[in-house]
Design an enzyme around this catalytic site. Structure first.
Site, PDB file in Angstrom:
ATOM      1  N   ASP A  89       4.651  -2.020   0.828  1.00 40.36           N
ATOM      2  CA  ASP A  89       4.170  -3.200   1.546  1.00 40.36           C
ATOM      3  C   ASP A  89       5.292  -4.232   1.555  1.00 40.36           C
ATOM      4  O   ASP A  89       6.419  -3.948   1.131  1.00 40.36           O
ATOM      5  CB  ASP A  89       2.871  -3.754   0.941  1.00 40.36           C
ATOM      6  CG  ASP A  89       3.022  -4.196  -0.514  1.00 40.36           C
ATOM      7  OD1 ASP A  89       4.160  -4.459  -0.950  1.00 40.36           O
ATOM      8  OD2 ASP A  89       2.006  -4.288  -1.216  1.00 40.36           O
ATOM      9  N   ARG A 181      -1.619   1.964   2.131  1.00 37.92           N
ATOM     10  CA  ARG A 181      -0.156   1.875   2.053  1.00 37.92           C
ATOM     11  C   ARG A 181       0.486   3.253   2.155  1.00 37.92           C
ATOM     12  O   ARG A 181       1.532   3.425   2.788  1.00 37.92           O
ATOM     13  CB  ARG A 181       0.260   1.215   0.738  1.00 37.92           C
ATOM     14  CG  ARG A 181       0.083  -0.294   0.706  1.00 37.92           C
ATOM     15  CD  ARG A 181       0.521  -0.852  -0.634  1.00 37.92           C
ATOM     16  NE  ARG A 181      -0.388  -0.468  -1.715  1.00 37.92           N
ATOM     17  CZ  ARG A 181       0.001  -0.273  -2.977  1.00 37.92           C
ATOM     18  NH1 ARG A 181       1.264  -0.363  -3.312  1.00 37.92           N
ATOM     19  NH2 ARG A 181      -0.899   0.029  -3.905  1.00 37.92           N
TER      20      ARG A 181
END
Length: 303
Positions: A89, A181
């Site tokens: 991220d 993610r």
């Protein structure tokens, strides 16, 4: 002086729209301060960089968390192409770059392989335990945690919009334990590039959706009016999608005493239900299941 009357117990669900920057525990603490209640828990942790639906269980509602926490979850998220980061991220350090930018057609084709019962390797920066230690703690300590692939369920994975050459937004509906993610990372790699999340919003957990969520700001406004508890949903609202068993007063008394109820002929349709919510006059009494011709208590409620 007279004794101070005890504060009324707080039971129910608060569907919080978690803001950016707070951990789930911090968000819970702020909501608890505004609403009150002794026992509070949250269902489905959201990272600080994620926003959206965070169901908070107050009082007797906490007993339902184990039975509904594995339900479907829905997310909207944005991927930034061309950069690989340690955390998958925007927080992590950039470790690799690629000039490749996938086309809309190639993205559509790649998405097919990410729908269904798939194997996924969780991010190194995750709360999964390895030899008793959190993976993120090992990663922050400079170690390379060996993450084992595990099965997850992805029901829907759609491209929402090609924002620009570097960014695209997606919608995913998945089962418990799926790391968005990791989906972003793996999708990018399947397209011959790198990618990481730049935005993540959870829009649904089970039956709780973003449309019914309340912000901390709105909750604080209600608190100033001594009305924060009006934002709570009923304890049984989390189980609206499971069968309900309506009890007589005597049946409710038997279940509260931990006794079983013989299944009547008109209740045979409930025999195959994995779990039922038994209630009397709208008040949950117990979660029960059919076993050997009897409804047996799985979890009782105390109101």
């Amino acid at each position: 002086m007279g004794s101070i009357p005890p504060k009324p117990s707080v039971h129910g669900w608060l569907i919080l729209d978690k803001p950016l920057g707070l951990t789930s525990t911090q968000a819970l603490g702020k909501a608890r301060r505004l609403v009150g209640g002794k026992k509070v828990g949250h269902m489905g942790t959201l990272d600080p960089l994620a926003t959206g639906v965070l169901p908070l269980a107050f009082g007797e509602a906490t007993k339902l968390i184990p039975y509904i926490q594995d339900g479907e979850k829905e997310y909207l998220f944005t991927v930034r192409w061309g950069l690989k980061r340690t955390t998958d991220d925007g927080e992590g350090e950039v470790t690799a770059q690629s000039p490749v930018r996938p086309t809309e057609e190639k993205i559509f084709m790649a998405l097919r392989s990410f729908v269904g019962h798939i194997l996924q390797t969780p991010p190194a920066y995750s709360a999964i335990k390895i030899d008793g230690k959190r993976a993120y703690a090992l990663a922050r300590g400079g170690k390379d945690p060996q993450m084992t692939p595990r099965p997850v369920d992805v029901y829907v994975f759609d491209l929402v919009k090609m924002i620009d050459a570097d960014h695209a937004s997606f919608r995913v509906v998945c089962g418990s334990g799926t790391y968005v993610r990791a989906l972003a990372r793996d999708l990018a790699e399947s397209l011959g590039t790198y990618g990481h999340l730049t935005a993540l919003q959870r829009t649904r957990v089970g039956i709780f959706s973003i449309e019914s969520a309340i912000s901390l700001e709105k909750l604080e406004e209600l608190s100033h009016k001594q009305a924060a508890q009006t934002a709570l949903l009923k304890v049984g609202s989390a189980l609206d999608d499971i069968p309900g068993l309506i009890l007589t007063a005597s049946d409710a008394g038997r279940l509260r005493a931990g006794q079983g109820l013989l299944i009547r002929p008109d209740q045979m349709d409930f025999m195959d239900a994995p779990i039922l919510l038994a209630s009397h006059r709208g008040t949950p009494v117990a979660l029960v299941k059919a076993e050997g011709g009897v409804f047996r208590v799985v979890r009782g409620f105390n109101f």
